[in-house]
Design a protein around this motif. Structure first.
Motif, PDB file in Angstrom:
ATOM      1  N   TYR A 139     -16.056   0.471   5.378  1.00 61.44           N
ATOM      2  CA  TYR A 139     -15.950   1.644   4.511  1.00 61.44           C
ATOM      3  C   TYR A 139     -17.313   2.297   4.322  1.00 61.44           C
ATOM      4  CZ  TYR A 139     -11.201   0.197   3.472  1.00 61.44           C
ATOM      5  OH  TYR A 139      -9.872  -0.146   3.597  1.00 61.44           O
ATOM      6  N   GLN A 162       0.831  -1.196   0.000  1.00 56.87           N
ATOM      7  CA  GLN A 162       0.000   0.000   0.000  1.00 56.87           C
ATOM      8  C   GLN A 162       0.872   1.256   0.000  1.00 56.87           C
ATOM      9  OE1 GLN A 162      -2.337   1.308   3.563  1.00 56.87           O
ATOM     10  NE2 GLN A 162      -4.071   0.746   2.289  1.00 56.87           N
ATOM     11  N   CYS A 215      -5.606   3.399   0.648  1.00 56.72           N
ATOM     12  CA  CYS A 215      -6.634   2.780  -0.182  1.00 56.72           C
ATOM     13  C   CYS A 215      -6.388   1.274  -0.323  1.00 56.72           C
ATOM     14  CB  CYS A 215      -6.665   3.418  -1.570  1.00 56.72           C
ATOM     15  SG  CYS A 215      -7.030   5.188  -1.560  1.00 56.72           S
ATOM     16  N   GLU A 254     -13.030   1.931  -5.698  1.00 56.48           N
ATOM     17  CA  GLU A 254     -11.875   2.375  -4.930  1.00 56.48           C
ATOM     18  C   GLU A 254     -12.309   2.672  -3.499  1.00 56.48           C
ATOM     19  OE1 GLU A 254      -8.149   5.486  -5.364  1.00 56.48           O
ATOM     20  OE2 GLU A 254     -10.049   5.905  -6.363  1.00 56.48           O
ATOM     21  N   LEU A 255     -11.765   1.925  -2.554  1.00 55.66           N
ATOM     22  CA  LEU A 255     -12.101   2.085  -1.144  1.00 55.66           C
ATOM     23  C   LEU A 255     -10.886   2.655  -0.426  1.00 55.66           C
ATOM     24  CD1 LEU A 255     -13.966  -1.288  -0.489  1.00 55.66           C
ATOM     25  CD2 LEU A 255     -14.953   0.936  -1.053  1.00 55.66           C
ATOM     26  N   CYS A 256     -11.055   3.852   0.140  1.00 57.53           N
ATOM     27  CA  CYS A 256      -9.951   4.543   0.809  1.00 57.53           C
ATOM     28  C   CYS A 256     -10.383   4.960   2.209  1.00 57.53           C
ATOM     29  CB  CYS A 256      -9.514   5.773   0.024  1.00 57.53           C
ATOM     30  SG  CYS A 256      -8.914   5.407  -1.638  1.00 57.53           S
ATOM     31  N   SER A 257      -9.432   4.930   3.115  1.00 57.91           N
ATOM     32  CA  SER A 257      -9.718   5.316   4.501  1.00 57.91           C
ATOM     33  C   SER A 257      -9.531   6.799   4.752  1.00 57.91           C
ATOM     34  CB  SER A 257      -8.820   4.529   5.460  1.00 57.91           C
ATOM     35  OG  SER A 257      -9.095   3.149   5.397  1.00 57.91           O
ATOM     36  N   VAL A 267      -9.558  10.569   2.834  1.00 58.65           N
ATOM     37  CA  VAL A 267      -9.895  11.319   1.619  1.00 58.65           C
ATOM     38  C   VAL A 267      -9.898  12.804   1.954  1.00 58.65           C
ATOM     39  CG1 VAL A 267     -11.609  11.734  -0.173  1.00 58.65           C
ATOM     40  CG2 VAL A 267     -11.295   9.426   0.738  1.00 58.65           C
ATOM     41  N   ARG A 277      -6.502  11.100  -2.078  1.00 58.06           N
ATOM     42  CA  ARG A 277      -6.808   9.905  -1.293  1.00 58.06           C
ATOM     43  C   ARG A 277      -5.522   9.196  -0.900  1.00 58.06           C
ATOM     44  NH1 ARG A 277     -12.229   8.268  -2.727  1.00 58.06           N
ATOM     45  NH2 ARG A 277     -13.028   9.537  -4.449  1.00 58.06           N
ATOM     46  N   THR A 278      -5.606   8.461   0.206  1.00 58.06           N
ATOM     47  CA  THR A 278      -4.518   7.572   0.601  1.00 58.06           C
ATOM     48  C   THR A 278      -5.076   6.506   1.533  1.00 58.06           C
ATOM     49  OG1 THR A 278      -2.251   7.505   1.435  1.00 58.06           O
ATOM     50  CG2 THR A 278      -3.797   8.905   2.621  1.00 58.06           C
ATOM     51  N   ARG A 332     -12.933   7.874   6.159  1.00 60.87           N
ATOM     52  CA  ARG A 332     -13.969   7.269   5.328  1.00 60.87           C
ATOM     53  C   ARG A 332     -14.200   5.797   5.665  1.00 60.87           C
ATOM     54  NH1 ARG A 332     -14.238  11.918   4.738  1.00 60.87           N
ATOM     55  NH2 ARG A 332     -14.632  13.127   2.830  1.00 60.87           N
ATOM     56  N   ASP A 333     -13.767   5.375   6.837  1.00 60.87           N
ATOM     57  CA  ASP A 333     -14.162   4.063   7.332  1.00 60.87           C
ATOM     58  C   ASP A 333     -14.475   4.186   8.815  1.00 60.87           C
ATOM     59  OD1 ASP A 333     -11.947   3.056   9.137  1.00 60.87           O
ATOM     60  OD2 ASP A 333     -10.766   3.338   7.330  1.00 60.87           O
TER      61      ASP A 333
END
Length: 507
Positions: A203, A3, A71, A81-84, A86, A68-69, A141-142
């Motif tokens: 998420y 990652q 992810c 695309e799932l990112c924690s 944003v 984003r990062t 975002r989670d």
């Protein structure tokens, strides 16, 4: 696949965390003298300003997709695309609000710490830890990062409240805040666990897809829609209610509001300002993210709850504020009432409602910081800090008196405080257009009730009184500049501010 971490995206909280470590390290070696205390304050202020500069830089480069990062690699999650973390418009608006407010809180802290009796290094370290959580939460975002960031905001505040040693009210306030926060966290975690158990993901975007019926819940038959109420609707409803209740504690919404006045009064004034603005802003940021992003498919469940809580909160806050004689307690109950106004647009579950809530929050934060700066100025000569201590403030200190009067008029929504008036108009418009006219009526009645105690306090500023000199403080100038600047900007171009606080994520 390894990652990748984009350090530019996480620069604001990272800078604050590094400065927190630096402050703690320097406190161990610097001599315990006024110059050392001032140096720690300046280092803290510099760290906040650097973090704010990174937020501005991110805003300047926000023309393309959101930054984003943290992810999930596409090979592991090809569907979306799932990112924690944003950094979109929503994140930058709330992070900017938090950091600008933090500048004022740091300056208030420098004034508070000058009197001695409070360990300076621990104070600034805990304050910076709170700011790390406050800047991280809007970008979360989670559910895991959201809860951790929210607790990082809350936990250091307990210690900050109790750092005023040998003060029984501070100790009592810290215990009350601790108990309330622990209970609210337990309730929220129970609700989060239920939502995770049903959706099988942490998420928020994935939660929104499951609960809106776009994808089936794990283990459910193909075509089964959670939002349609089949099988697990009761569990989802309980989860939604518990999550809303947990956030209601954080923003001091009815029926979880009783702690506010005692904690505000017992805590040092910079901590009360932090709770009133920074903690409340992060609480609303988390609530908006969970409701609008993760639980949009369950709007039929949470919009009536939010509407009722909003009506009760603004009513209880205004009625209790009318009875207060202490300036800090009045601001505490006024803050409760303002939470009701900020909640009101969320009850219509529309994209424009999020912008109205955020814009109102920006105006409220600026005016409240200005009011707390003047309250701290008066507290240096009036130990009880009651409303009668403000008699004739305009004649004793024209800048402070006029600034406080302007902030109170803006909070009341009266001219010449056009910023507060426009903010209330935007909220009214969203509520009426959303079909909840009864809530608009309740808000109109409460606005009239709120005029009473704001007018009573403002009238005292212009009343004749015994001369009492005020000792100047550095804190009032940036606070007043912030309040007046935001008010002028909102008054000249209200739609510009409203658009800036409307999230493309939710649009």
């Amino acid at each position: 696949m390894i990652q990748q971490i984009d350090y530019f995206v996480i620069a604001p909280p990272l800078v604050l965390a590094l400065v927190a470590g630096l402050v703690l390290l320097l406190d161990a070696f610097l001599p315990n003298r006024p110059r050392g205390k001032t140096m720690l304050g300046l280092i803290t202020l510099a760290g906040v300003l650097i973090a704010l500069a990174f937020v501005v830089a991110q805003w300047a480069t926000s023309g393309g997709p959101p930054l984003r990062t943290f992810c999930v690699p596409p090979s592991l999650q090809p569907q979306a695309e799932l990112c924690s973390f944003v950094a979109d418009g929503f994140t930058l608006v709330f992070a900017g609000l938090v950091l600008v407010a933090a500048v004022v809180v740091v300056l208030l802290s420098m004034t508070e710490l000058a009197g001695g009796g409070i360990p300076v290094g621990e104070w600034y370290f805990l304050l910076l830890c709170t700011l790390v959580g406050a800047v991280t939460l809007p970008a979360s975002r989670d559910l895991i990062m959201l809860v951790v960031a929210l607790e990082l905001v809350s936990l250091p505040v307990f210690a900050l409240t109790a750092l005023k040693r040998y003060d029984g009210r501070s100790s009592e306030a810290a215990v009350k805040l601790f108990v309330v926060s622990v209970v609210s966290t337990a309730i929220m975690l129970f609700g989060v666990s239920l939502l995770y158990g049903v959706a099988g993901t942490v998420y928020l975007s994935r939660l929104g897809a499951v609960f809106s019926g776009r994808i089936p819940a794990p283990g459910a038959a193909e075509g089964t829609v959670v939002a349609a109420g089949q099988g697990v609707s009761a569990v989802v409803t309980v989860g939604v209610v518990l999550v809303v209740a947990g956030f209601a504690f954080k923003i001091a919404a009815v029926p979880f509001h009783a702690w506010a006045a005692d904690v505000y009064q017992g805590a040092p004034i910079p901590v009360a300002a932090l709770l009133s603005v920074i903690s409340k802003a992060t609480g609303f940021a988390g609530l908006i993210l969970v409701l609008v992003t993760g639980l949009s498919g369950q709007a039929a469940t949470w919009t009536p709850i939010v509407a009722v809580v909003s009506a009760l909160t603004m009513t209880a806050g205004n009625l209790l504020a009318m009875r207060q004689r202490s300036a800090v307690r009045l601001l505490a109950w006024s803050s409760v009432a303002q939470s009701g106004y900020i909640l009101a647009p969320l009850a219509v579950a529309a994209p424009g409602a999020v912008g109205a809530s955020a814009a109102y929050l920006v105006i409220y934060a600026a005016m409240n910081l200005g009011a707390f700066a003047v309250v701290m100025l008066v507290s240096r000569t009036a130990a009880r800090n009651e409303l009668d201590d403000y008699r004739g403030l305009v004649y004793r200190s024209p800048v402070a008196g006029v600034a406080l009067a302007f902030c109170l008029v803006c909070l009341a929504g009266l001219p010449p405080g056009l910023a507060g008036l426009f903010a209330k108009v935007f909220v009214f418009r969203e509520i009426v257009e959303g079909g909840t006219a009864w809530l608009a009526l309740v808000m109109a009645v409460n606005t009239v009730i709120g005029l009473y105690y704001y007018a009573v306090w403002t009238a005292r500023l212009f009343a004749p009184a015994v001369e009492r000199a005020l000792r100047p403080t550095l804190a009032i100038w940036p606070a007043m500049g912030l309040a007046v600047g935001v008010a002028i900007l909102f008054s000249i171009a209200p739609q510009l501010v409203l658009d800036a606080t409307t999230l493309s994520t939710f649009g």
